[in-house]
Scaffold this active site. Structure first.
Site, mmCIF file in Angstrom:
data_model
loop_
_atom_site.group_PDB
_atom_site.id
_atom_site.type_symbol
_atom_site.label_atom_id
_atom_site.label_comp_id
_atom_site.label_asym_id
_atom_site.label_seq_id
_atom_site.Cartn_x
_atom_site.Cartn_y
_atom_site.Cartn_z
ATOM 1 N N SER A 107 0.769 -6.984 -14.170
ATOM 2 C CA SER A 107 1.005 -5.673 -13.602
ATOM 3 C C SER A 107 0.865 -5.646 -12.084
ATOM 4 O O SER A 107 1.525 -6.378 -11.376
ATOM 5 C CB SER A 107 0.079 -4.662 -14.280
ATOM 6 O OG SER A 107 0.349 -3.370 -13.835
ATOM 7 N N HIS A 108 -0.073 -4.840 -11.606
ATOM 8 C CA HIS A 108 -0.255 -4.632 -10.169
ATOM 9 C C HIS A 108 -1.230 -5.645 -9.568
ATOM 10 O O HIS A 108 -1.520 -5.580 -8.375
ATOM 11 C CB HIS A 108 -0.815 -3.231 -9.973
ATOM 12 C CG HIS A 108 -2.024 -3.015 -10.829
ATOM 13 N ND1 HIS A 108 -1.937 -2.945 -12.196
ATOM 14 C CD2 HIS A 108 -3.324 -2.916 -10.529
ATOM 15 C CE1 HIS A 108 -3.166 -2.806 -12.697
ATOM 16 N NE2 HIS A 108 -4.017 -2.787 -11.710
ATOM 17 N N ASP B 90 5.053 -0.956 -8.856
ATOM 18 C CA ASP B 90 4.226 -2.166 -8.879
ATOM 19 C C ASP B 90 5.056 -3.369 -9.334
ATOM 20 O O ASP B 90 6.270 -3.253 -9.542
ATOM 21 C CB ASP B 90 2.988 -1.965 -9.763
ATOM 22 C CG ASP B 90 3.328 -1.919 -11.244
ATOM 23 O OD1 ASP B 90 4.486 -1.614 -11.575
ATOM 24 O OD2 ASP B 90 2.435 -2.193 -12.069
ATOM 25 N N ASP C 77 5.507 -5.111 -12.064
ATOM 26 C CA ASP C 77 6.343 -5.091 -13.276
ATOM 27 C C ASP C 77 7.066 -3.763 -13.441
ATOM 28 O O ASP C 77 7.709 -3.527 -14.469
ATOM 29 C CB ASP C 77 5.528 -5.442 -14.517
ATOM 30 C CG ASP C 77 4.472 -4.416 -14.847
ATOM 31 O OD1 ASP C 77 3.912 -3.817 -13.920
ATOM 32 O OD2 ASP C 77 4.213 -4.188 -16.051
ATOM 33 N N ASP D 59 6.189 -0.583 -13.843
ATOM 34 C CA ASP D 59 5.837 0.568 -14.679
ATOM 35 C C ASP D 59 5.005 1.600 -13.921
ATOM 36 O O ASP D 59 4.925 2.749 -14.321
ATOM 37 C CB ASP D 59 5.157 0.151 -15.999
ATOM 38 C CG ASP D 59 3.920 -0.694 -15.804
ATOM 39 O OD1 ASP D 59 3.570 -0.993 -14.636
ATOM 40 O OD2 ASP D 59 3.300 -1.071 -16.825
ATOM 41 N N ARG D 60 4.398 1.202 -12.797
ATOM 42 C CA ARG D 60 3.629 2.175 -12.000
ATOM 43 C C ARG D 60 4.464 2.699 -10.831
ATOM 44 O O ARG D 60 5.331 1.978 -10.339
ATOM 45 C CB ARG D 60 2.374 1.522 -11.420
ATOM 46 C CG ARG D 60 1.417 1.069 -12.467
ATOM 47 C CD ARG D 60 0.183 0.484 -11.836
ATOM 48 N NE ARG D 60 -0.785 0.195 -12.895
ATOM 49 C CZ ARG D 60 -2.083 0.300 -12.781
ATOM 50 N NH1 ARG D 60 -2.619 0.656 -11.630
ATOM 51 N NH2 ARG D 60 -2.883 0.029 -13.791
ATOM 52 N N LYS E 143 5.543 3.227 -19.527
ATOM 53 C CA LYS E 143 5.672 4.053 -18.336
ATOM 54 C C LYS E 143 6.774 3.450 -17.462
ATOM 55 O O LYS E 143 7.042 2.247 -17.550
ATOM 56 C CB LYS E 143 4.350 4.177 -17.611
ATOM 57 C CG LYS E 143 3.639 2.884 -17.268
ATOM 58 C CD LYS E 143 2.252 3.246 -16.769
ATOM 59 C CE LYS E 143 1.508 2.041 -16.218
ATOM 60 N NZ LYS E 143 0.753 1.327 -17.264
#
Ligand code: G16
Length: 559
Positions: free
Chosen positions: A131-132, A295, A297, A299-300, A395
């Site tokens: 992720s982030h 981010d 990937d 999703d954020r 998300k």
């Protein structure tokens, strides 16, 4: 084949071998898959053991036979992404999947993965991402399994995977050279068709179905200006394709759009701390109308106006408020709204005004899956910079950007004006999250254990500028399958409507991270958040005895 009990490194067919492996400790997936230091993942057999355990756990759902199953594979492009994809391919062919779809170049954002699984009716997918979190050999790596609805595997599945990781003794490996994933096309290996696909295609079509691309094109033609920071993660190519190529935004709208294995040495985390360059540009005198970041990937998301930061809870509330009017995909209205428990209650007031239900779930997007599958809610959001809807089951950072773009296009207001109008109507939930990182894990766990029994006695005690009305450890009962998730976060509700939530992060890779969420409601909407929340922050520090336990006074990150 796979029901045969293998002996050490036994050849099963000409090119498929059962390779002996010992279990690795600690392969229990957290809030969102298995996240560890990259070097841990690079140990011989580590990724192989986890992937085979996942296949072992899933095999029962297809009566032991994957020959009719499609597996989708892709990642956020971080260091070790390519190597991991090759390993997964060899193991998936070894397990005789009917089809494996790999994103071209191995790059696939998390929301695009969800879209592909749903549109291609795949069995599931493996997302390679932390992720982030930063990328690189000394940084973080991760792997997550998504199920056939396109969403993260629910807890019963991840627990089954974990059980298999504890007793794995072999994985199936198809021996061949590395498979070229640079060009689209199909090839067959043993009984598996490997298809390399365009990662942008399905996602772009989905966005064009939800949003009015013609109106947005016109909006840009009329001089609307925005910047999008891809943070060198996987969304840059999607943003360049949709914003600059499809919608005609000028070249240069997308910043840091080229995916890099180490995200240029930065945290690919869209918040005020790590997207500081974007924040600075949005504070300049010639700032564009909208600023956004995703981010690694994808999703954020973070949304900014000129000199305005939109907190994730407010973003959810504003999107819910305007979706039916300004976004074609939601013209029939929303069935309901869902938010994670620590997320601010701004969306609750919108739900009330729309006469639709609001659902409060534990932290983790996976808890929204059942609600969306049962058509109980349409849009969802989390304080951790996550917003999305039932168009997929993850998300979706870029979707949130297109939502804001559509709202600005529809209302012809600035970001600041949209926000003021919202607060004028609904009042404002001042909100902050304070993160205390790198805490000693056992001391942090002990703190939670000590706090729990003392919660009932807190009622009536002074806290911040108010008094505690109720204190508990959140237990969630899923309204669809009635599964129960206990210990989802300690929450204090105050008499003046303020809330404080404390929980330990489930996504860290080192020590413990304590998250403290502060929320205070006011009809006055032009106050400074830190000032409004300072009394709550001080009281919670005392309650948790942070100085005494961890020698910490101030949080490492405030978002
Ligand atoms: C993951 C989950 C989110 C969750 C977030 C924060 O996000 O997908 O649903 O809100 O972690 O989790 P924690 O507070 O436990 O660290 P991501 O973007 O990291 O996949």
């Amino acid at each position: 084949m796979c029901n045969i009990l293998p002996v050490d490194n036994q050849t099963i067919t000409q090119n498929i071998t059962a390779v002996t492996v010992n279990p690795f400790a600690g392969q229990r997936p957290g809030t969102s898959g298995l996240r560890k230091k990259t070097r841990e993942f690079m140990q011989p057999g580590y990724l192989e053991a986890f992937v085979q355990s996942a296949f072992n756990a899933l095999r029962g759902s297809v009566s032991g036979d994957f020959s009719k199953s499609t597996l989708v594979v892709g990642g956020d492009g971080r260091y070790y992404n390519k190597e991991a994809i090759q390993k997964i391919l060899h193991i998936a062919i070894g397990n005789e999947f009917g089809r494996v779809m790999v994103a071209r170049g191995g790059l696939l954002s998390t929301p695009a993965m969800s879209a592909v699984i749903r549109r291609r009716k795949a069995f599931g997918g493996l997302v390679l991402s932390a992720s982030h979190n930063p990328g690189g050999i000394e940084a973080d790596f991760g792997i997550k399994y998504n199920v056939s609805n396109g969403g993260p595997a629910p807890e019963d599945v991840t627990e089954r995977i974990y059980e298999f990781t504890q007793r794995i003794n072999h994985y199936y490996w198809f021996t061949c050279n590395d498979i070229d994933i640079r060009q689209e096309g199909k090839q067959t290996y043993a009984d598996t068709e490997v298809e390399i696909f365009d990662p942008l295609a399905d996602y772009t079509v989905l966005m064009s179905e939800l949003f009015d691309f013609d109106a947005l094109r016109e909006f840009f033609r009329g001089g609307f200006r925005m910047i999008f920071d891809g943070m060198h993660g996987s969304t840059g190519p999607y943003a360049a394709h949709i914003l600059e190529q499809q919608l005609g935004a000028p070249k240069g709208t997308v910043l840091n759009g080229i995916p890099l294995e180490d995200f240029a040495g930065k945290h690919p985390d869209p918040n005020l701390v790590y997207a500081a360059d974007l924040v600075r540009r949005m504070q300049a005198s010639d700032a564009p109308d909208l600023g956004a970041a995703n981010d690694a990937d994808g999703d954020r998301n973070m949304i900014l106006g000129r000199n305005v930061f939109i907190s994730p809870g407010d973003s959810l509330a504003v999107i819910a408020e305007h979706a039916a009017r300004y976004i074609p995909g939601y013209r029939n209205g929303l069935a309901g709204i869902a938010r994670s428990m620590p997320t601010s209650t701004a969306a609750d007031r919108v739900a009330k005004s729309l006469s639709i239900p609001i659902y409060e779930t534990p932290t983790g997007w996976k808890y929204f899956g059942n609600l969306m599958d049962a058509d109980l809610c349409t849009v969802c959001g989390e304080e951790s910079f996550g917003t999305g809807s039932n168009h997929i089951r993850e998300k979706d950072g870029f979707w949130a950007v297109l939502c804001w773009l559509s709202i600005l296009c529809g209302t012809r207001k600035s970001v600041a004006e949209v926000m003021s109008a919202h607060w004028e109507r609904f009042g404002r939930s001042y909100f902050q999250r304070h993160d205390y990182e790198g805490l000693d894990l056992s001391a942090a766990t002990q703190m939670s254990e000590e706090l729990r029994p003392s919660l009932p006695a807190l009622t009536g005690k002074d806290f911040g500028a108010s008094r505690i009305a109720a204190a508990d450890d959140f237990t969630y009962t899923d309204p669809v399958d009635h599964s129960v998730t206990p210990r989802a976060g300690i929450r204090l509700a105050l008499e003046d409507g303020s809330r404080v939530v404390c929980r330990l992060s489930g996504t860290g890779t080192q020590g413990a991270t304590l998250r403290v969420y502060l929320e205070r409601f006011s009809r006055q909407y032009d106050q400074d958040s830190s000032r409004m929340l300072a009394p709550l922050a001080g009281s919670v520090r005392q309650l948790l005895r942070l100085k005494e336990r961890f020698h910490r006074e101030d949080p490492d990150v405030i978002t």
